[in-house]
Each structure stands twice: as C-alpha cells, then as structure tokens.
Design a protein around this motif. Sequence first.
Motif, PDB file in Angstrom:
ATOM      1  N   PRO A 100       0.815  -1.222   0.000  1.00  0.00           N
ATOM      2  CA  PRO A 100       0.000   0.000   0.000  1.00  0.00           C
ATOM      3  C   PRO A 100       0.845   1.267   0.000  1.00  0.00           C
ATOM      4  CG  PRO A 100       0.126  -0.904   2.209  1.00  0.00           C
ATOM      5  CD  PRO A 100       0.868  -1.857   1.318  1.00  0.00           C
ATOM      6  N   HIS A 101       0.148   2.393  -0.054  1.00  0.00           N
ATOM      7  CA  HIS A 101       0.735   3.734   0.080  1.00  0.00           C
ATOM      8  C   HIS A 101       1.637   4.123  -1.100  1.00  0.00           C
ATOM      9  CE1 HIS A 101      -0.805   2.928   3.963  1.00  0.00           C
ATOM     10  NE2 HIS A 101       0.271   2.386   4.490  1.00  0.00           N
ATOM     11  N   GLN A 102       1.457   3.516  -2.243  1.00  0.00           N
ATOM     12  CA  GLN A 102       2.354   3.776  -3.367  1.00  0.00           C
ATOM     13  C   GLN A 102       2.081   5.126  -4.028  1.00  0.00           C
ATOM     14  OE1 GLN A 102       3.435   0.584  -6.163  1.00  0.00           O
ATOM     15  NE2 GLN A 102       2.104  -0.767  -4.965  1.00  0.00           N
ATOM     16  N   VAL A 103       3.177   5.767  -4.435  1.00  0.00           N
ATOM     17  CA  VAL A 103       3.118   7.014  -5.211  1.00  0.00           C
ATOM     18  C   VAL A 103       4.047   6.855  -6.413  1.00  0.00           C
ATOM     19  CG1 VAL A 103       3.505   9.499  -5.218  1.00  0.00           C
ATOM     20  CG2 VAL A 103       2.699   8.384  -3.137  1.00  0.00           C
ATOM     21  N   ASN A 104       3.535   7.125  -7.590  1.00  0.00           N
ATOM     22  CA  ASN A 104       4.334   7.069  -8.812  1.00  0.00           C
ATOM     23  C   ASN A 104       4.058   8.309  -9.639  1.00  0.00           C
ATOM     24  OD1 ASN A 104       5.520   4.130  -8.921  1.00  0.00           O
ATOM     25  ND2 ASN A 104       3.386   3.902  -8.286  1.00  0.00           N
ATOM     26  N   GLY A 105       5.044   8.748 -10.387  1.00  0.00           N
ATOM     27  CA  GLY A 105       4.842   9.928 -11.216  1.00  0.00           C
ATOM     28  C   GLY A 105       6.060  10.276 -12.029  1.00  0.00           C
ATOM     29  N   PHE A 106       6.029  11.454 -12.592  1.00  0.00           N
ATOM     30  CA  PHE A 106       7.128  11.888 -13.454  1.00  0.00           C
ATOM     31  C   PHE A 106       7.190  13.404 -13.499  1.00  0.00           C
ATOM     32  CE2 PHE A 106       3.312  11.096 -15.957  1.00  0.00           C
ATOM     33  CZ  PHE A 106       3.160  12.290 -16.661  1.00  0.00           C
ATOM     34  N   VAL A 107       8.364  13.900 -13.838  1.00  0.00           N
ATOM     35  CA  VAL A 107       8.577  15.326 -14.087  1.00  0.00           C
ATOM     36  C   VAL A 107       8.783  15.490 -15.581  1.00  0.00           C
ATOM     37  CG1 VAL A 107      10.081  17.310 -13.685  1.00  0.00           C
ATOM     38  CG2 VAL A 107       9.590  15.727 -11.819  1.00  0.00           C
TER      39      VAL A 107
END
Length: 689
Positions: free
Chosen positions: A523-530
């Motif tokens: 749980p608690h996952q964060v994914n992203g990009f700049v």
Amino acid sequence: MPLTRSKSLPATENGGSDSGRSVAGILYKWTNYGKGWRSRWFLLRDGILSYSKIRRPENVNLLSPSEDLRLIGDISTDRFSRMKSCSGRSRRKHHKTIGIVHLKQVSSYRESKSDHRKFYIFTATKTLHLRTDSRSDRAAWLQALASTRGIVPLQSISGEFSFVSPKDLSISTERLKKRLLEEGMNESLVKECEQIVDSEFSEVQEQIKLLHEERTKLLNALRQLEMANLEAETSGIHDDVYELRNLKYSSLPRGKYSECSTSASSDGKLEFEDITEEDDASFHDTKESFSEPDVGSVHTHFKRRTKLPDPAEKQRGVSLWSMIKDNVGKDLTRVCLPVYFNEPISSLQKCFEDLEYSYLLDQAYEYGKSGNSLLRALNVAAFAVSGYASTEGRHCKPFNPLLGETYEADFPEKGIRFFSEKVSHHPTVIACHCEGKGWKFSGDTNLRSKFWGRSIQLEPVGILTLEFDDGETFQWSKVTTTIYNILLGKLYCDHHGVMQIRGNRQYSCTLKFKEQSILDRNPHQVNGFVEDVTGKKAATVFGKWNDSLYYVAGDGLNKGSASLLWKATKPPPNVTRYNLTSFAMTLNELTPGLEEKLPPTDSRLRPDQRHLENGEYEKANEEKQRLERRQRMSRQIQESGWRPRWFEPQGESESYKYTGGYWEARDDKSWDDCPNIFGEFTEEVVDCA
C-alpha cells in the motif's frame, strides 16, 4: 635514554626537526558531556600518535632507553620526573594504549581560532579535540605533527571545483558521415545512422548529467560538513546541541562506538567530536544519521519537548456506534462529540504539519539558484508528498477551529515562520502563509466530506502555492483522503488520486497516489514523473507517501540507479494513542515566554484542547461543549459582517491572500482588535469585531 625538555618552541627553533625523534606529553582530550576534558599521555613515534589514561604518575608508556624522547610542556616534564623518582621504589606499570592514530593516513589538523590552547586532528572516521596548557605548548605539538611525513594542514574545500558540465560535451558525426558515403551508402541511410548516434549520445549525456548532479550534491554536503566544523566554535551556540542540516551521505550507527557526534568545547561552544572505546556511553543524543535538525536545537534558547504531558486522569473509551445510535433522528451537526475522538491539536496546527520537511524547499531554492531546475522540481514534488507521512496511524480528528481562531509557528531552527487563520465557517476555510529561506508557501483549504456507510471520503478544495524569490512558482491541490472501517474493523486512512504540480517555467510534475485495495500487499504507493514544457519526461519518481520517495532520470526503466529524494523520520519512542509524530508533539507546546506574546485567538490558548493534552478529560468535555455553542453562532457572526483579520478574499475565487502585519503586531503586542474568542460569552451578543 636521552631526554630533552622542550621550551615549547617550534622545532626549527629548538634544535631542528622532530622527524627522527619521539615526542611525548600530556594533552587534555574531550571525551563526552559526562566526563568533559580528561588528561591523557600522548606519544608520537614513527608517524603513529598513541594515547593512554594516566591513573598514577608512573603509569605512562615510555620508550626504550636508547630512544630520543622530547617532552612538551612543564606538566609533562614534572610527571616524567615523578615517574623516575618512583621507579626506584616500585615496579613501573605500563598502562595499555587506548587510542592510536596513524598520522600518515590523517586528513588534516587545525588549530582553534577561539582558544589558543586547542587544536584538532581529523581522520577519515574521527576528530580528536585536544587542548594544551599554553599557546606555546600547542605550537610545539603542531610543529611535531607537521614534521611527520604525510600529514598536511587542513585545506578548505570551499573553493571552486571544476566539473565537466554535460553541456560542454559534444560529438561530431562528420567523419562517420564521410566514411559511410565513401562506402556507397545513400544519404537517407547515412542520416538515419547520424540520428542513431545522436540518440545514443543523448542517453550518455543524460547519465553524465545525473553523475554531475550527484557529485555536486556530494561536494555541497562536504562543504556543509566543513563549515559545520569550522563555524561551531565561532557561531556563539550555547544550547548544548549542534546538528548538521540534512546530509544524505552519512549513516552513522547509534551507540557506544559512534565516532561522530556533537561535543562541548572548553569555552562552552559546541563542536563535532569522537567517542572512542575509552569513553562511557553517557552521551545520548548522537543521531543515527545526519538529518533535518532536531526540533529545538540551534537558534532557540530551549529544547522543544519530546513527549506529551502524562494524563491527569484515566480515559474511558467511547463507542462511536453508541453515539450514533443514541442520536438517531437528531441533527448531528448539533451533537457535541466527546473529546475522546479528538487529538490535542487543531486543524490550524495540522496545516503546519505539512511543513515538517521544509528543508526540501530550502534545497529546491538552492538547486534553482545554481541553475538546476530539474532537481528543484523534484524536491518540490518530494515536499508535496512528505506532508502525508504524518497521517499514518492518526485516527483521531483535530479540533475544528472557531471562527477567527489563529495559530503561529516561529521555528528559527528550521528557518521558517508560519501563520494560519480560520477565515470562514460556512464553508469551513483555513488560510495559511509561511516564509522560508528564499521561498513563500501559502494556501487555503476547504474539506468536502461524503459519508459512504463504512467510510468517510474527504475531498480537499483549494490551491497550494509555492513561490521562490527568483519568481518561479509551483501550484497544486491535495488528493482525496478516505477513512475506512468507521463502524467495524480496523480504522485506517488512505490517500488516492492524481496530484498535478504545475510550474510556471521549465518543469511540472504529475503524481499518482494509488488507492489501496483490500488485498493490496504493497500500500501507500506514489508514482509519477517530471516533464518539461515540451512534454518530454525528464525524471521518474516513485515511493510511498508514508516512507520515502526516489527518482531516476528519464522514463525510469532503470530503477536500480534511483536516488533518494526524501525519507520520513522514525516514529518517536514516546508513542501515545494519538500517534503524533515528534514534530506534531511540539505544535501545541507553550514554550518559555511564548504565552505573553500570543494573541488571544491562538490555538494554544484554547481551553478544551489544552485540557485534553493534559489528560483532564472531564474539563475538556465541559469546555468543548461550551465552545461548541459559540461555534454554532459563527454563521450568524459571519453573515453579520465579520471579516478575517489577517487574510482577505481574492474576488469570487473563494481563495484568500495574507495581508501581512501579523509579526509586526506580535512584536508590538498589539492585539486590541483580536477578540477573546475562548472567553465567556452570551448567545444574545454577536461580536463582529
């Protein structure tokens, strides 16, 4: 054994170099806070500096009779003479050596600028803090060290280092193009080959750029470490604590044999020192790593608390189900829930919890100032995620502020000043403003809640704005928070949704908070990009909002080379049922001299909240019921012409801007226009002040 008594002159004035002689004498070595400075017998021989304890005059390590020994200092000579006089009457005992330094591997040595008797020896793992009896004795020891081959005076790394910038690297495909054309290849195929080479070079250039950035970060950390050592003795710190800000390159184990910690000098100032095996483990504030300074360390004249007060009463549990059952058919907005469901901070103070890791914004400012816009954007993204870390395990709700209630947070050790005010009761809106080192953070929040039977969903409304002094700004809104198992099961909260961090210059960031499923084992996952203004991915970020965040360059296919952006601090040892973080425990504290400076609207002065913190539950419930009656008057007060004192609305956008003047009024203690909202009142009187 030939013996020479040194008059403590440099060796060049005392008969030549000491390179072929052994040097010995008594020096005072800093051990720890419990023992302070302790005398030790030091012996410099063949490039090795050893030292031992002195329990009796005869217990010193001597050389063989054939060796040439030079003593430094009158006390050393007296001790030596006493030892010789005792040698005829008793058997000489050699005390074991407790410390050895190979000077040929020493990084540097340096004399103190504030104390003419002190000097330091720096090795790769420790720093010896030493003191002589006089300036001349120190000069003699420094000369002896200088004569030892391989040891050099401390050289500063504050100067500029020449790094090869990725922008300075280039390649030419002219020779390749010419050779391919000679082989009879057509122009289109040659052009395609050129594009392949350019593409591969761009990948290499991107990797070099990352290495350049990491090397720059490491150099900055080393510079900061050097400045911490150099400035400790001249900074005038007298608070028994000195800590280095946020160095991510050290991981020093905690315990008896930690070799880098903080220490007091002879003049009361604080510097780094080593704890060796000879020293008892009486030094208790060695950090596990260099990290964000402990709250209440450098600029304050007090130490902020690390635990809540012990409860004055035993708290009785309350069933939420029984509360709902007993109030069926009633207007729940008029039902005063007991303080059992509250934590001892207000929503105004909880806003400040988002600034716990404000050092990320300090770093972002510095990166942008040095021209590294990508790392600035990445640190802003890490800051936006870090604000959720404190919500882990927090199942109690903060106090709902009264209309006009305020909260200030002056944390000079973090370099920030924060202020918030409840500016509207219907809808409930809280506005805040914070100033840091080269940046300003502001926003207003309004929560829209939805009850789904087993869960409550909170939708934040409002925009957070971060503005740097150079004009670059970032804006974003918070994601959705859902509290599960309200009636049955284990209560927990989760954050989910997409966060768009919009920059006004080169980079923006998109972060997805993954919603936790019933069977989710991660749980608690964060994914992203700049991405840059053209839409090209410059970096990929991933991690967990309750633990840490990492980044890699480009599309993030090679996560094995990820770099740490942020890591949450460990939970405090003094855990209560509220599960407050160490930082949150300080928010409602009335530090020495603070109460007389606060306006009567500050959350710290709210009586029900203060009683709850002290564990006075009956008084807390009584005060909460009294203030709930005033809370229900707030809509009437607001509709009668009430206006916030420190913020003003911005047109029809329902956003608020800080008007300034709070800290100036605080300096003058000018609170005449701030009503005593926590005092006694009558429901017939509507105060529009």
